[in-house]
Design a protein around this motif. Structure first.
Motif, PDB file in Angstrom:
ATOM      1  N   ILE A 137      -6.901   9.331 -21.695  1.00 41.96           N
ATOM      2  CA  ILE A 137      -7.487   9.486 -20.345  1.00 41.96           C
ATOM      3  C   ILE A 137      -8.022   8.150 -19.872  1.00 41.96           C
ATOM      4  CG2 ILE A 137      -9.512  10.808 -19.418  1.00 41.96           C
ATOM      5  CD1 ILE A 137      -8.914  12.965 -21.276  1.00 41.96           C
ATOM      6  N   TYR A 138      -7.674   7.515 -18.652  1.00 39.25           N
ATOM      7  CA  TYR A 138      -8.253   6.293 -18.112  1.00 39.25           C
ATOM      8  C   TYR A 138      -9.664   6.365 -17.827  1.00 39.25           C
ATOM      9  CZ  TYR A 138      -3.271   4.537 -17.997  1.00 39.25           C
ATOM     10  OH  TYR A 138      -2.021   3.994 -17.926  1.00 39.25           O
ATOM     11  N   THR A 139     -10.326   5.439 -17.934  1.00 43.60           N
ATOM     12  CA  THR A 139     -11.772   5.223 -17.385  1.00 43.60           C
ATOM     13  C   THR A 139     -11.389   4.765 -15.713  1.00 43.60           C
ATOM     14  OG1 THR A 139     -11.930   2.995 -17.833  1.00 43.60           O
ATOM     15  CG2 THR A 139     -12.600   4.410 -19.408  1.00 43.60           C
ATOM     16  N   ALA A 140     -12.568   5.052 -15.122  1.00 43.12           N
ATOM     17  CA  ALA A 140     -12.823   4.668 -13.662  1.00 43.12           C
ATOM     18  C   ALA A 140     -11.935   3.153 -13.504  1.00 43.12           C
ATOM     19  CB  ALA A 140     -14.182   4.910 -12.971  1.00 43.12           C
ATOM     20  N   ASP A 141     -12.676   2.166 -14.383  1.00 40.99           N
ATOM     21  CA  ASP A 141     -12.131   0.891 -14.414  1.00 40.99           C
ATOM     22  C   ASP A 141     -10.771   0.564 -14.661  1.00 40.99           C
ATOM     23  OD1 ASP A 141     -14.731   0.102 -13.632  1.00 40.99           O
ATOM     24  OD2 ASP A 141     -15.384  -0.687 -15.765  1.00 40.99           O
ATOM     25  N   GLU A 142     -10.143   1.372 -15.471  1.00 44.01           N
ATOM     26  CA  GLU A 142      -8.969   1.250 -15.947  1.00 44.01           C
ATOM     27  C   GLU A 142      -8.096   1.685 -14.627  1.00 44.01           C
ATOM     28  OE1 GLU A 142      -9.210   1.344 -20.576  1.00 44.01           O
ATOM     29  OE2 GLU A 142      -8.794   3.496 -19.422  1.00 44.01           O
ATOM     30  N   ILE A 143      -8.383   3.001 -14.150  1.00 46.13           N
ATOM     31  CA  ILE A 143      -7.680   3.233 -12.846  1.00 46.13           C
ATOM     32  C   ILE A 143      -7.723   2.462 -11.683  1.00 46.13           C
ATOM     33  CG2 ILE A 143      -7.771   5.220 -10.876  1.00 46.13           C
ATOM     34  CD1 ILE A 143      -8.867   7.277 -13.073  1.00 46.13           C
ATOM     35  N   ASN A 144      -8.949   1.753 -11.489  1.00 43.78           N
ATOM     36  CA  ASN A 144      -9.020   0.716 -10.415  1.00 43.78           C
ATOM     37  C   ASN A 144      -8.116  -0.443 -10.577  1.00 43.78           C
ATOM     38  OD1 ASN A 144     -10.872   2.302  -8.872  1.00 43.78           O
ATOM     39  ND2 ASN A 144     -12.669   1.348  -9.935  1.00 43.78           N
ATOM     40  N   GLN A 145      -7.991  -1.069 -11.877  1.00 46.50           N
ATOM     41  CA  GLN A 145      -7.430  -2.023 -12.460  1.00 46.50           C
ATOM     42  C   GLN A 145      -5.677  -1.703 -11.992  1.00 46.50           C
ATOM     43  OE1 GLN A 145      -7.654  -5.057 -13.315  1.00 46.50           O
ATOM     44  NE2 GLN A 145      -5.537  -5.451 -13.651  1.00 46.50           N
ATOM     45  N   ALA A 146      -5.354  -0.390 -12.368  1.00 53.02           N
ATOM     46  CA  ALA A 146      -3.970  -0.035 -12.187  1.00 53.02           C
ATOM     47  C   ALA A 146      -3.722  -0.305 -10.574  1.00 53.02           C
ATOM     48  CB  ALA A 146      -3.590   1.223 -12.655  1.00 53.02           C
ATOM     49  N   LEU A 147      -4.593   0.535  -9.850  1.00 56.06           N
ATOM     50  CA  LEU A 147      -4.481   0.437  -8.494  1.00 56.06           C
ATOM     51  C   LEU A 147      -4.186  -0.911  -7.819  1.00 56.06           C
ATOM     52  CD1 LEU A 147      -6.786   3.584  -7.432  1.00 56.06           C
ATOM     53  CD2 LEU A 147      -4.289   3.253  -7.353  1.00 56.06           C
ATOM     54  N   SER A 148      -5.253  -1.764  -8.390  1.00 55.45           N
ATOM     55  CA  SER A 148      -5.023  -3.292  -7.769  1.00 55.45           C
ATOM     56  C   SER A 148      -3.908  -4.013  -7.850  1.00 55.45           C
ATOM     57  CB  SER A 148      -6.465  -3.863  -8.551  1.00 55.45           C
ATOM     58  OG  SER A 148      -5.845  -4.313  -9.745  1.00 55.45           O
ATOM     59  N   ILE A 149      -3.117  -3.689  -8.749  1.00 51.45           N
ATOM     60  CA  ILE A 149      -1.659  -4.451  -8.790  1.00 51.45           C
ATOM     61  C   ILE A 149      -0.735  -4.059  -7.655  1.00 51.45           C
ATOM     62  CG2 ILE A 149      -1.991  -4.807 -11.448  1.00 51.45           C
ATOM     63  CD1 ILE A 149       0.530  -2.578 -11.471  1.00 51.45           C
ATOM     64  N   ALA A 150      -1.037  -2.972  -6.910  1.00 56.51           N
ATOM     65  CA  ALA A 150      -0.159  -2.504  -6.008  1.00 56.51           C
ATOM     66  C   ALA A 150      -0.132  -3.413  -4.767  1.00 56.51           C
ATOM     67  CB  ALA A 150      -0.427  -1.208  -5.469  1.00 56.51           C
ATOM     68  N   PRO A 151       0.983  -3.852  -4.111  1.00 51.45           N
ATOM     69  CA  PRO A 151       1.146  -4.801  -3.150  1.00 51.45           C
ATOM     70  C   PRO A 151       0.440  -4.504  -1.841  1.00 51.45           C
ATOM     71  CG  PRO A 151       3.070  -3.601  -3.246  1.00 51.45           C
ATOM     72  CD  PRO A 151       2.277  -3.356  -4.606  1.00 51.45           C
ATOM     73  N   THR A 152       0.115  -5.208  -0.998  1.00 50.76           N
ATOM     74  CA  THR A 152      -0.315  -5.018   0.328  1.00 50.76           C
ATOM     75  C   THR A 152       0.798  -5.520   1.112  1.00 50.76           C
ATOM     76  OG1 THR A 152      -2.484  -5.451  -0.174  1.00 50.76           O
ATOM     77  CG2 THR A 152      -1.949  -5.486   2.084  1.00 50.76           C
ATOM     78  N   PHE A 153       1.321  -4.093   1.858  1.00 50.78           N
ATOM     79  CA  PHE A 153       2.569  -4.464   2.606  1.00 50.78           C
ATOM     80  C   PHE A 153       2.246  -4.464   4.450  1.00 50.78           C
ATOM     81  CE2 PHE A 153       5.340  -1.977  -0.764  1.00 50.78           C
ATOM     82  CZ  PHE A 153       5.940  -3.136  -1.020  1.00 50.78           C
ATOM     83  N   THR A 154       3.130  -5.276   4.929  1.00 52.87           N
ATOM     84  CA  THR A 154       3.361  -5.229   6.263  1.00 52.87           C
ATOM     85  C   THR A 154       4.766  -4.653   6.517  1.00 52.87           C
ATOM     86  OG1 THR A 154       4.207  -7.404   6.469  1.00 52.87           O
ATOM     87  CG2 THR A 154       1.934  -7.157   6.867  1.00 52.87           C
ATOM     88  N   PHE A 155       5.065  -3.907   7.599  1.00 48.82           N
ATOM     89  CA  PHE A 155       6.388  -3.093   7.843  1.00 48.82           C
ATOM     90  C   PHE A 155       7.111  -3.534   9.063  1.00 48.82           C
ATOM     91  CE2 PHE A 155       3.408  -0.079   5.492  1.00 48.82           C
ATOM     92  CZ  PHE A 155       3.949  -0.212   4.334  1.00 48.82           C
ATOM     93  N   ALA A 156       8.359  -3.558   8.514  1.00 48.62           N
ATOM     94  CA  ALA A 156       9.255  -4.104  10.048  1.00 48.62           C
ATOM     95  C   ALA A 156      10.481  -3.242  10.006  1.00 48.62           C
ATOM     96  CB  ALA A 156       9.824  -5.595   9.928  1.00 48.62           C
ATOM     97  N   PRO A 157      10.282  -1.868  11.052  1.00 47.70           N
ATOM     98  CA  PRO A 157      11.310  -1.132  11.095  1.00 47.70           C
ATOM     99  C   PRO A 157      12.876  -1.642  11.624  1.00 47.70           C
ATOM    100  CG  PRO A 157       9.335  -0.461  12.249  1.00 47.70           C
ATOM    101  CD  PRO A 157       9.088  -1.792  11.660  1.00 47.70           C
ATOM    102  N   SER A 158      13.668  -1.288  11.249  1.00 49.76           N
ATOM    103  CA  SER A 158      14.974  -1.711  11.588  1.00 49.76           C
ATOM    104  C   SER A 158      16.025  -0.625  12.412  1.00 49.76           C
ATOM    105  CB  SER A 158      15.802  -2.230  10.424  1.00 49.76           C
ATOM    106  OG  SER A 158      16.247  -1.056   9.618  1.00 49.76           O
ATOM    107  N   THR A 159      17.155  -0.831  12.787  1.00 46.84           N
ATOM    108  CA  THR A 159      17.613  -0.099  13.473  1.00 46.84           C
ATOM    109  C   THR A 159      18.743   0.711  12.383  1.00 46.84           C
ATOM    110  OG1 THR A 159      19.209  -1.804  14.092  1.00 46.84           O
ATOM    111  CG2 THR A 159      17.650  -1.306  15.677  1.00 46.84           C
ATOM    112  N   GLU A 160      18.745   0.121  11.139  1.00 47.74           N
ATOM    113  CA  GLU A 160      19.792   0.695  10.230  1.00 47.74           C
ATOM    114  C   GLU A 160      19.406   2.143   9.753  1.00 47.74           C
ATOM    115  OE1 GLU A 160      21.202  -1.547   7.026  1.00 47.74           O
ATOM    116  OE2 GLU A 160      20.119  -3.445   7.834  1.00 47.74           O
TER     117      GLU A 160
END
Length: 220
Positions: free
Chosen positions: A92-115
């Protein structure tokens, strides 16, 4: 989808039914089935979801693994059973461990294509997701054939404009290193979870994330 916590695997899944592009179907509760690769083998994951909980189930060698989380990122547990050795552990993860796991996620910008193309019966279009931190780009295929609860979709893809069907997921391994895994949704249905899916059975030993990581490193 909560695939983000496992270095080996985990995340989202969609419908075995071929849906019309003009007839979006909404799933407030159900089952997503997807596939990825880990340790050189293909892994199939079943992700049950409802309004308050998500449970992702898969096998890793002789172990049956279940990832449990709530939709608000306040609870996360890795539940593992190796029947042959009578091992039953729930980390069972602690609150800090959950936040640490979430923090590694990228921050995306999105560019739709026609494909466009069909994947698992879904009409998909390609969106290029670029991480603002690393500048790396990832081809992501999304569909508007179906709608899933917002909490089921990976947080970093929240604003992509559809449901990811073929996408990259980012996890932190037991050594702390970031790994990237590719997922493909196979099907989505309104199948409800069996009783007990979203809970930890009383005969499982409760351990910490640190103890789980030590066990995982010992098996490498």
């Amino acid at each position: 989808m909560k695939t983000k916590f496992l270095s080996v695997a985990v995340g989202i899944v969609l419908s075995a039914t071929v849906l019309s592009a003009n007839a979006q179907k909404s799933y407030p509760e159900g089952l997503i089935t997807m596939k990825t690769n880990g340790g050189g083998q293909e892994i199939e994951l079943k992700e049950y979801f409802r309004s308050d909980s998500i449970a992702t189930i898969f096998s890793a060698g002789p172990a049956a693994i279940k990832l449990l989380s709530d939709v608000n990122y306040k609870f996360f547990a890795v539940v593992a059973e190796v029947a042959a050795f009578k091992v039953k552990k729930a980390a069972i993860y602690t609150a800090d461990e959950i936040n640490q796991a979430l923090s590694i996620a990228p921050t995306f910008t999105f560019a739709p294509s026609t494909e466009t193309k069909q994947i698992s019966g879904f009409n998909c279009k390609k969106v290029v997701a670029t991480d603002a931190k690393t500048k790396k780009a990832y081809d992501t295929w999304i569909t508007n054939d179906i709608a899933l609860p917002a909490a089921v979709i990976e947080k970093c893809y929240a604003n992509i404009g559809g449901v990811p069907i073929q996408f990259s997921a980012f996890q932190q391994g037991p050594d702390g290193a970031l790994s990237v895994a590719e997922y493909t949704v196979i099907s989505v249905s309104d199948q409800k979870a069996p009783a007990g899916t979203f809970s930890i059975a009383s005969d499982f030993d409760k351990i910490s994330k640190g103890q789980l990581d030590a066990m995982a490193r010992g098996n490498q």
